[in-house]
Design an enzyme around this catalytic site. Structure first.
Site, PDB file in Angstrom:
ATOM      1  N   ASN A 254     -11.330  73.674  48.744  1.00  0.00           N
ATOM      2  CA  ASN A 254     -10.751  74.692  47.872  1.00  0.00           C
ATOM      3  C   ASN A 254      -9.519  75.292  48.544  1.00  0.00           C
ATOM      4  O   ASN A 254      -9.333  75.153  49.750  1.00  0.00           O
ATOM      5  CB  ASN A 254     -11.789  75.804  47.630  1.00  0.00           C
ATOM      6  CG  ASN A 254     -11.535  76.564  46.332  1.00  0.00           C
ATOM      7  OD1 ASN A 254     -10.390  76.640  45.865  1.00  0.00           O
ATOM      8  ND2 ASN A 254     -12.579  77.109  45.757  1.00  0.00           N
ATOM      9  N   ASP A 257      -4.001  75.186  47.191  1.00  0.00           N
ATOM     10  CA  ASP A 257      -2.879  75.770  46.441  1.00  0.00           C
ATOM     11  C   ASP A 257      -2.528  77.171  46.940  1.00  0.00           C
ATOM     12  O   ASP A 257      -1.353  77.540  46.976  1.00  0.00           O
ATOM     13  CB  ASP A 257      -3.182  75.783  44.937  1.00  0.00           C
ATOM     14  CG  ASP A 257      -4.585  76.274  44.619  1.00  0.00           C
ATOM     15  OD1 ASP A 257      -5.321  76.675  45.552  1.00  0.00           O
ATOM     16  OD2 ASP A 257      -4.958  76.245  43.437  1.00  0.00           O
TER      17      ASP A 257
END
Ligand SMILES: *[C@@H]1O[C@H](CO)[C@@H](O)[C@H](O)[C@H]1NC(C)=O
Length: 329
Positions: A254, A257
């Site tokens: 995760n 970004d």
């Protein structure tokens, strides 16, 4: 003799009346407009005579006017095919680079299918090239590995299940061209202060999803699943950014970004740019539908803040819109 002199006097009087009726301001304006018009006409002629429109400068600039589509895919060949088929109808694409993260190589059937749709939809003289960047292991950091042979400065980073219309892409690319160090994207997100501390690295933050962005109109990140950025950030992400961040991303599966947003904000000291435009997600909704998603994202925010020695993200409410599509000022 006398009649002629009277005529002259009459003429002189008429002129005086004409000029007194028109202030010098009006006349100057008239002259200015005439000069501008003839200059514009001359310039147009000269530029077409000297070949400025078709000259070599444009050829050299072509690489600067094109971009690379960097598609991140994972075990979804049908989506990848749809995605490449869609984007190959768009202008300005220099190459497709598919970030492949599976133990098996892409099949020749897939390879041929992609080449086929690129050739079929090609616009202009040259079809975009197609490359696979092969990674044998699945790692979220793969998508930001510097891609060998990537020639354009602009990278359009996109997930295999996200589609943007060609017009919207062209507009976003134009936005990027006027802010080449900035991340330009379609999915804005926000960091909120949860508890403030005197020590910047100890202030804690909460991740804000689309709802809080919609409610407040503020954002500080655009997600890299559909965004333009300069290729130099791939190098920075993979080789300059502390390894501990990449390890965290790989283990947690995760926040790659968010890490990229931190990196760009730390490099530029400014916010990203959110471009108005509809995106279509053709896959099933992924991790963002999990209930603890925002909680995990907040943990990333706080961990990265300590590693960066403070919060680099900058909030803004600027949104780029196409003025041709807006009705009012
Ligand atoms: C943030 O930017 C500074 C200045 O460019 C740089 O020295 C530093 O390494 C960057 N921090 C991180 C964590 O990348």
């Amino acid at each position: 003799m006398k009649g002629q002199r009277d005529q002259h006097r009459l003429l002189l009087q008429r002129w005086r009346i004409f000029f007194s009726g028109h202030s010098s301001y009006h006349i100057k304006l008239l002259v200015l407009v005439a000069i501008l018009l003839s200059t514009a006409l001359l310039a147009r002629r000269a530029s077409s005579l000297m070949g400025w429109r078709h000259g070599t400068a444009e050829c050299q600039d072509r690489m600067r006017q094109r971009y690379t589509v960097l598609i991140n895919t994972w075990k979804r060949n049908d989506l990848l095919k749809k995605s490449v088929a869609h984007y190959s109808t768009c202008k300005g694409i220099d190459a497709f680079r598919v970030v492949w993260s599976e133990p098996e190589m892409p099949s020749s059937e897939l390879h041929l299918a992609l080449l086929d749709s690129i050739a079929k939809n090609r616009r202009g003289s040259r079809a975009p090239e197609l490359h696979f960047d092969i990674n044998r292991e699945d790692n979220l950091n793969n998508r930001f590995k510097p891609s060998k042979g990537l020639t354009t400065d602009a990278v359009f980073s996109v997930d295999d299940d996200v589609l943007v219309s060609c017009g919207t892409m062209a507009f976003a690319f134009n936005v990027w061209l006027s802010a080449r160090d900035t991340m330009v994207g379609f999915v804005p997100r926000m960091h909120w202060v949860q508890s403030k501390s005197q020590i910047p690295a100890q202030t804690t933050y909460k991740y804000g999803g689309w709802w809080t962005v919609w409610w407040t109109g503020s954002y500080s990140m655009v997600l890299s699943k559909v965004a333009f950025f300069h290729k130099k950030y791939l190098e920075l992400y993979t080789h300059q950014m502390p390894r501990i961040i990449r390890n965290y991303v790989a283990n947690e599966r995760n926040c790659e970004d968010i890490a990229m947003s931190f990196l760009v904000a730390n490099a530029t000291g400014g916010p990203p740019i959110w471009v108005k435009g509809r995106i279509v997600e053709i896959g099933s909704s992924g991790i963002s539908s999990l209930t603890d998603h925002n909680h995990k994202r907040s943990r990333c925010l706080n961990y990265f803040t300590t590693l960066f020695g403070g919060m680099p993200l900058v909030a803004t409410s600027v949104k780029a819109v196409n003025s041709k599509r807006e009705w009012s000022w």
